[in-house]
Design an enzyme around this catalytic site. Sequence first.
Site, PDB file in Angstrom:
ATOM      1  N   GLY A  18       0.832  -1.206   0.000  1.00 40.56           N
ATOM      2  CA  GLY A  18       0.000   0.000   0.000  1.00 40.56           C
ATOM      3  C   GLY A  18       0.859   1.245   0.000  1.00 40.56           C
ATOM      4  O   GLY A  18       2.040   1.198  -0.370  1.00 40.56           O
TER       5      GLY A  18
ATOM      6  N   THR B 109       2.916   4.716   1.366  1.00 34.75           N
ATOM      7  CA  THR B 109       3.975   4.915   2.359  1.00 34.75           C
ATOM      8  C   THR B 109       3.414   5.370   3.715  1.00 34.75           C
ATOM      9  O   THR B 109       3.856   4.899   4.764  1.00 34.75           O
ATOM     10  CB  THR B 109       4.999   5.940   1.816  1.00 34.75           C
ATOM     11  OG1 THR B 109       5.541   5.398   0.607  1.00 34.75           O
ATOM     12  CG2 THR B 109       6.131   6.187   2.792  1.00 34.75           C
TER      13      THR B 109
ATOM     14  N   GLY C 220       1.820   2.532   5.394  1.00 31.79           N
ATOM     15  CA  GLY C 220       2.916   1.603   5.714  1.00 31.79           C
ATOM     16  C   GLY C 220       3.573   1.958   7.035  1.00 31.79           C
ATOM     17  O   GLY C 220       3.892   1.091   7.854  1.00 31.79           O
TER      18      GLY C 220
ATOM     19  N   GLU D   4       5.604  -3.230   1.136  1.00 26.05           N
ATOM     20  CA  GLU D   4       5.709  -3.001  -0.312  1.00 26.05           C
ATOM     21  C   GLU D   4       4.979  -1.698  -0.595  1.00 26.05           C
ATOM     22  O   GLU D   4       3.751  -1.676  -0.681  1.00 26.05           O
ATOM     23  CB  GLU D   4       5.068  -4.170  -1.088  1.00 26.05           C
ATOM     24  CG  GLU D   4       5.749  -5.517  -0.880  1.00 26.05           C
ATOM     25  CD  GLU D   4       7.135  -5.584  -1.512  1.00 26.05           C
ATOM     26  OE1 GLU D   4       7.443  -4.752  -2.398  1.00 26.05           O
ATOM     27  OE2 GLU D   4       7.920  -6.460  -1.118  1.00 26.05           O
TER      28      GLU D   4
ATOM     29  N   CYS E 214       1.917   0.545  -9.029  1.00 23.11           N
ATOM     30  CA  CYS E 214       2.985   1.042  -8.153  1.00 23.11           C
ATOM     31  C   CYS E 214       4.283   1.308  -8.911  1.00 23.11           C
ATOM     32  O   CYS E 214       5.054   2.166  -8.513  1.00 23.11           O
ATOM     33  CB  CYS E 214       3.227   0.074  -7.001  1.00 23.11           C
ATOM     34  SG  CYS E 214       3.619  -1.584  -7.550  1.00 23.11           S
TER      35      CYS E 214
END
Length: 469
Positions: free
Chosen positions: A205, A207, A210, A227, A261
């Site tokens: 997902g 940052t 994250g 990731e 991404c």
Amino acid sequence: MTSVADRSTESTTTDPGAQLAADTVLRLRAVHRTGRTLPLEWRKRQLEGIIRLVTERESELAEALASDLGRTPHETWFGDIASTVGEAEYALKHLKKWMKPTRTGVPLALMPGKASYRYEPLGTVLVIGPWNYPFYLTLGPLIGAVAAGNCCVVKPSEHAPAASAVLARLIPEYLDSEAIAVLEGDAAITQQLIDQKMDLVFFTGGTEIGRKIAEACAPHLTPVVLELGGKSPVIVTKNADLGVAARRIAFGKLLNSGQTCVAPDYLLVEKSVREEFAAELKKAMSDMRAGAPEKQRVVNERQFQRLTGLLKGLKPETGGNADETSIAIEPTVVVNPDRTAPVMQGEIFGPILPIIDVDSLDHAIAIINEGEKPLAAYIFSKSKSEIERLFSEVPCGGAVANHIAMHVLAPQLPFGGVGYSGMGAYHGKWGYEAFSHRKATLKMPTKPDLKLMYPPYSERDQKILRKLA
Ligand code: NAD
């Protein structure tokens, strides 16, 4: 926040979501302790189940992504089905070899000991998926989890509700529901699952989220694989094949409406070829969009508002139109926006593509290295030395020359970010390793049992021991 009384025996909480999370994890932990998920045969059956799930039910998967993302069936096949099958087949082929303990040598002092290491499953793990490739980015990590012999809870993204429902329905049908569970929901259920002290959390997902995941895992010392995203740059030098560069960049940006991404986020093009390249890019985009609606749908109203917000104040070279009713945006190219403009700050993650003029490759590399380390970096050039400069001078998750995103499709390569674009990697053997503990084993003989190894140490013993060490 709710807490769970004991990791192994019982759970008591008043929140129904927390209760479900606690009960699910407790149940899977008990199954894991029986050893059910350890044999090669069990692992292979799950991998075969994943392949059957995506191939036999392809049309249901395609329908879900048409509803969640406005995707065509072909894009679903390419982005979510072929990619998942490729990963699972590779793991099936190599798993037996990966599971074998590896013998290593020992230093003189430990001879004739026998040393080796083996991969041990971590236990019961959590896979948190994003909405942009909701099947590939949940089943891909799940491939690593089951190949490594773990029980697993899958938490799909609530922003792709149809895909989430399909996963919740089909995973128990195709995989061992005693060992693999799907829990649907939003951030609350994710937090409640993390509170169960998972043995690993694998998150894909953005940052910012994250960071929240890592924070929630920290009190339990739960290891995390993150990731994440970031601004993936593309350099186009004067030595590039401009037609090929334009087509491949257009392909990478248009795929899934730019919500990939590893999509090109912005381009750094050598000034001397920028006009010619921009014309090629415009042509490539319009050729690839022939017969398709003028605008590309994005995932939801919130993302639509964010993306149209980025366009404010910019003068598009091409595109720029948007329609709120259908939450769709025309693929848009912007030339030389101010480097402080919002479009050049955060990850774009939509069909908007800025081009920045650069004087040289040095200039381009300097611009990239001023920012956070990206998930991917690309260069289009026919010069070997220019390609090598990107590979060696730009810290990033992965680097590709003369194409976009293709490194993702090679299970022989690790996939993951670095710094703000993530930590840890997966795909192929790296996925198996991400969900395993590397356990060292050392078998020592009982003879010889030299007295000089034990205190008290004479002068002579000490001299010998120093020689052996
Ligand atoms: P996101 O960060 O919004 O959400 C991902 C998941 O986290 C969802 O399942 C969501 O329910 C959960 N979540 C959201 N808020 C949470 C919170 N506060 N606590 C716990 N869980 C929470 O990501 P997204 O919008 O679904 O995906 C887009 C982002 O993901 C982009 O930044 C993209 O670059 C990145 N991405 C990275 C990869 C990769 O492989 N590195 C792949 C795809 C997408």
